[in-house]
Design an enzyme around this catalytic site. Sequence first.
Site, short mmCIF file in Angstrom:
data_model
loop_
_atom_site.label_atom_id
_atom_site.label_comp_id
_atom_site.label_asym_id
_atom_site.label_seq_id
_atom_site.Cartn_x
_atom_site.Cartn_y
_atom_site.Cartn_z
N HIS A 51 -8.52 0.47 2.51
CA HIS A 51 -9.50 -0.31 3.28
C HIS A 51 -10.57 0.66 3.76
CE1 HIS A 51 -6.72 -3.81 4.81
NE2 HIS A 51 -7.58 -4.29 3.93
N ASP B 12 2.93 -8.67 8.77
CA ASP B 12 1.70 -7.89 8.90
C ASP B 12 0.64 -8.57 9.76
OD1 ASP B 12 2.00 -5.45 7.56
OD2 ASP B 12 1.64 -6.35 5.59
N ARG C 252 0.34 -11.96 2.49
CA ARG C 252 -0.44 -12.05 3.73
C ARG C 252 -1.34 -13.29 3.81
NH1 ARG C 252 -3.07 -6.81 6.16
NH2 ARG C 252 -3.03 -8.29 7.88
N ASP D 250 -11.76 0.79 6.63
CA ASP D 250 -11.44 1.26 7.98
C ASP D 250 -10.42 2.40 8.01
OD1 ASP D 250 -8.92 0.11 7.72
OD2 ASP D 250 -9.26 -1.48 9.17
N CYS E 47 -7.05 -1.32 12.92
CA CYS E 47 -6.53 -2.56 12.30
C CYS E 47 -5.73 -3.42 13.24
CB CYS E 47 -5.61 -2.30 11.13
SG CYS E 47 -5.55 -0.75 10.40
N ARG F 171 -8.94 -4.03 -1.84
CA ARG F 171 -8.58 -5.27 -1.14
C ARG F 171 -9.72 -6.28 -1.09
NH1 ARG F 171 -4.11 -4.95 2.16
NH2 ARG F 171 -2.63 -3.44 1.35
N ASN G 111 0.88 -1.18 0.00
CA ASN G 111 0.00 0.00 0.00
C ASN G 111 0.91 1.22 0.00
OD1 ASN G 111 0.43 1.19 2.71
ND2 ASN G 111 -0.46 -0.72 3.46
N ASN H 72 -7.94 -7.84 9.67
CA ASN H 72 -8.03 -8.15 8.24
C ASN H 72 -8.31 -9.60 7.85
OD1 ASN H 72 -5.27 -5.84 7.62
ND2 ASN H 72 -7.42 -5.43 8.01
#
Length: 298
Positions: free
Chosen positions: A196, A86, A116, A198, A292, A167, A42, A92
């Site tokens: 995202h 991450d 991820r 959020d 997050c 995403r 990102n 997530n």
Amino acid sequence: MAQVITSADQIDFTVDDRPSMPLPTEVLMVRPLHYSVDYVINPHMADQVGKVDKIEANNEWNLVRSLFDQIGMNINVIEDQEGLPDMVFCANQSLPYIDEDGNTHVFMSIMHADERKDEVPYIEQWYRQNGYKIHYLDEDKINDFEGCGDAIWHTGKRLLWGGYGYRSSLEAYETISDTFDVPILALELVDESFYHLDTCLCVLDEHTALIYPDAFTEEGLEMINKMFDKVIHASKYEAEKLFACNASCPDGRNVIIQQGCTDVNKNLRDHGFSVHEVSTYQFLKSGGSVFCMKMLLW
Ligand code: ARG
């Protein structure tokens, strides 16, 4: 039947019409012993590879944890894994839900980035041990879905907001709406710094939201304005550099937020919220902040 809504004229209910859902009592967090910025997926991560201060990151994480504890949430901790830098961002990998009979369910994510994908089974194991019914999306039909990074419960209501574009795929919400039997208000995201939901929408209570308006389409903003009586706007600086909208307000009263969001915090206080500031600078380097760094559960 699935109900995925993409424009305000399709909304044929009010927030008050929606059945209530218990507020979460539990928080899940992943201890960031192996947290770092090792790759760039990102825009916030560009130029940050190798620049995380791990000791500082641990200190910040402990303070975030203690704030959730102070406002009365029960904390559950999972250890992170080497090679999954991450994993600490545990909003997530899943989307949990409590049904009308009090049974707990969860949809496991299909992470967008290959880097991820291996995080998901570790989180799934925790849900398995804690008696959740586990649901999966069809990987042949759905490209990606990043859990509560993009799917955000409307406080206290059986109503879900779903971001898509970077995403998560819009198609994911059909299955989720159908399985959980809740309408989903789907918001397209249009600025890659706000990849995202959020990062640009924080649901504060049943009637109040904090947003960064430029991250949404006109259709999206209309839906937000239709469902919330009060919509607080964050400036570009506080939203993009300080992740103001990545705050967390689990009880509709206490807001835990990155330090220094001066204008947003004044606005929050004027609206009657208790503001708890905390430094998440080491996590901003990876494109994440308070919201997050935890999962809210029942
Ligand atoms: N580096 C992580 C990623 O890009 C950060 C995730 C932050 N999480 C969030 N819900 N915004 O995937």
